[in-house]
Design an enzyme around this catalytic site. Sequence first.
Site, PDB file in Angstrom:
ATOM      1  N   THR A  67       0.815  -1.222   0.000  1.00  0.00           N
ATOM      2  CA  THR A  67       0.000   0.000   0.000  1.00  0.00           C
ATOM      3  C   THR A  67       0.843   1.264   0.000  1.00  0.00           C
ATOM      4  O   THR A  67       0.315   2.359  -0.215  1.00  0.00           O
ATOM      5  CB  THR A  67      -0.867   0.066   1.270  1.00  0.00           C
ATOM      6  OG1 THR A  67       0.014   0.137   2.409  1.00  0.00           O
ATOM      7  CG2 THR A  67      -1.785  -1.143   1.393  1.00  0.00           C
ATOM      8  N   HIS A  98       4.985  20.869  -3.923  1.00  0.00           N
ATOM      9  CA  HIS A  98       4.519  21.444  -2.650  1.00  0.00           C
ATOM     10  C   HIS A  98       5.269  20.911  -1.434  1.00  0.00           C
ATOM     11  O   HIS A  98       5.454  21.637  -0.466  1.00  0.00           O
ATOM     12  CB  HIS A  98       3.024  21.153  -2.443  1.00  0.00           C
ATOM     13  CG  HIS A  98       2.142  21.963  -3.347  1.00  0.00           C
ATOM     14  ND1 HIS A  98       0.772  22.007  -3.199  1.00  0.00           N
ATOM     15  CD2 HIS A  98       2.432  22.758  -4.412  1.00  0.00           C
ATOM     16  CE1 HIS A  98       0.251  22.796  -4.128  1.00  0.00           C
ATOM     17  NE2 HIS A  98       1.235  23.259  -4.884  1.00  0.00           N
ATOM     18  N   HIS A 133       5.529  27.139   0.479  1.00  0.00           N
ATOM     19  CA  HIS A 133       5.719  25.704   0.743  1.00  0.00           C
ATOM     20  C   HIS A 133       7.004  25.448   1.529  1.00  0.00           C
ATOM     21  O   HIS A 133       7.069  24.520   2.333  1.00  0.00           O
ATOM     22  CB  HIS A 133       5.709  24.924  -0.567  1.00  0.00           C
ATOM     23  CG  HIS A 133       4.413  25.057  -1.298  1.00  0.00           C
ATOM     24  ND1 HIS A 133       3.233  24.560  -0.794  1.00  0.00           N
ATOM     25  CD2 HIS A 133       4.102  25.677  -2.463  1.00  0.00           C
ATOM     26  CE1 HIS A 133       2.242  24.857  -1.626  1.00  0.00           C
ATOM     27  NE2 HIS A 133       2.748  25.546  -2.648  1.00  0.00           N
TER      28      HIS A 133
HETATM   29  C1  RB5 Z   1       2.577  -6.909   2.923  1.00  0.00           C
HETATM   30  O1  RB5 Z   1       1.596  -7.875   2.885  1.00  0.00           O
HETATM   31  C2  RB5 Z   1       1.973  -5.544   3.161  1.00  0.00           C
HETATM   32  O2  RB5 Z   1       1.441  -5.447   4.429  1.00  0.00           O
HETATM   33  C3  RB5 Z   1       3.013  -4.470   2.941  1.00  0.00           C
HETATM   34  O3  RB5 Z   1       3.519  -4.586   1.650  1.00  0.00           O
HETATM   35  C4  RB5 Z   1       2.543  -3.041   3.050  1.00  0.00           C
HETATM   36  O4  RB5 Z   1       1.377  -2.820   2.293  1.00  0.00           O
HETATM   37  C5  RB5 Z   1       2.462  -2.486   4.389  1.00  0.00           C
HETATM   38  O5  RB5 Z   1       2.158  -1.301   4.594  1.00  0.00           O
END
Ligand code: RB5
Length: 144
Positions: A67, A98, A133
């Site tokens: 993520t 920014h 900024h």
């Molecule tokens: C791995 O499964 C996942 O948790 C990691 O890549 C990440 O998204 C964590 O923030």
Amino acid sequence: MKIGFCSDHAGFDYKTRLIEALQQKGYETADFGTDSSASMDYPDVAHPLAEAVERGTVDCGIAMCGTGNGMAMTLNKHQGIRAGLAWNREIGELVRQHNNANVLVMPARFIAFEEVLVITSAWLDTPFEGGRHQKRIDKIPVRK
Ligand code: RB5
């Protein structure tokens, strides 16, 4: 310019391909891991990248995990780091313009590799706007 990279297993494939693409464009690179798609803990590579950026061993960094949040949370524990999460071209531009992010973070499991290339170029090629900024980013570090 020398760019440091890190990823966990979720970002390993994109990181490998991005390093190759940027080397072809003439950038110097340093890879802080991970070295395979085997499951690992993102702080183990995020801290070494942050320390390298803070020391100036590399000019800036690019980090990827699933993520992007684990990398951003870990990198931003370092006082000298402004790690910014970007998932499209416009945010890639703004996180430089920014926030003058010195580490770009991308969510490998939620964007295509083509977007990784576009976001990275946007961040690398956009200048920091300074002015109001600069005043804002000067207030980011926690005062002791
Ligand atoms: C791995 O499964 C996942 O948790 C990691 O890549 C990440 O998204 C964590 O923030």
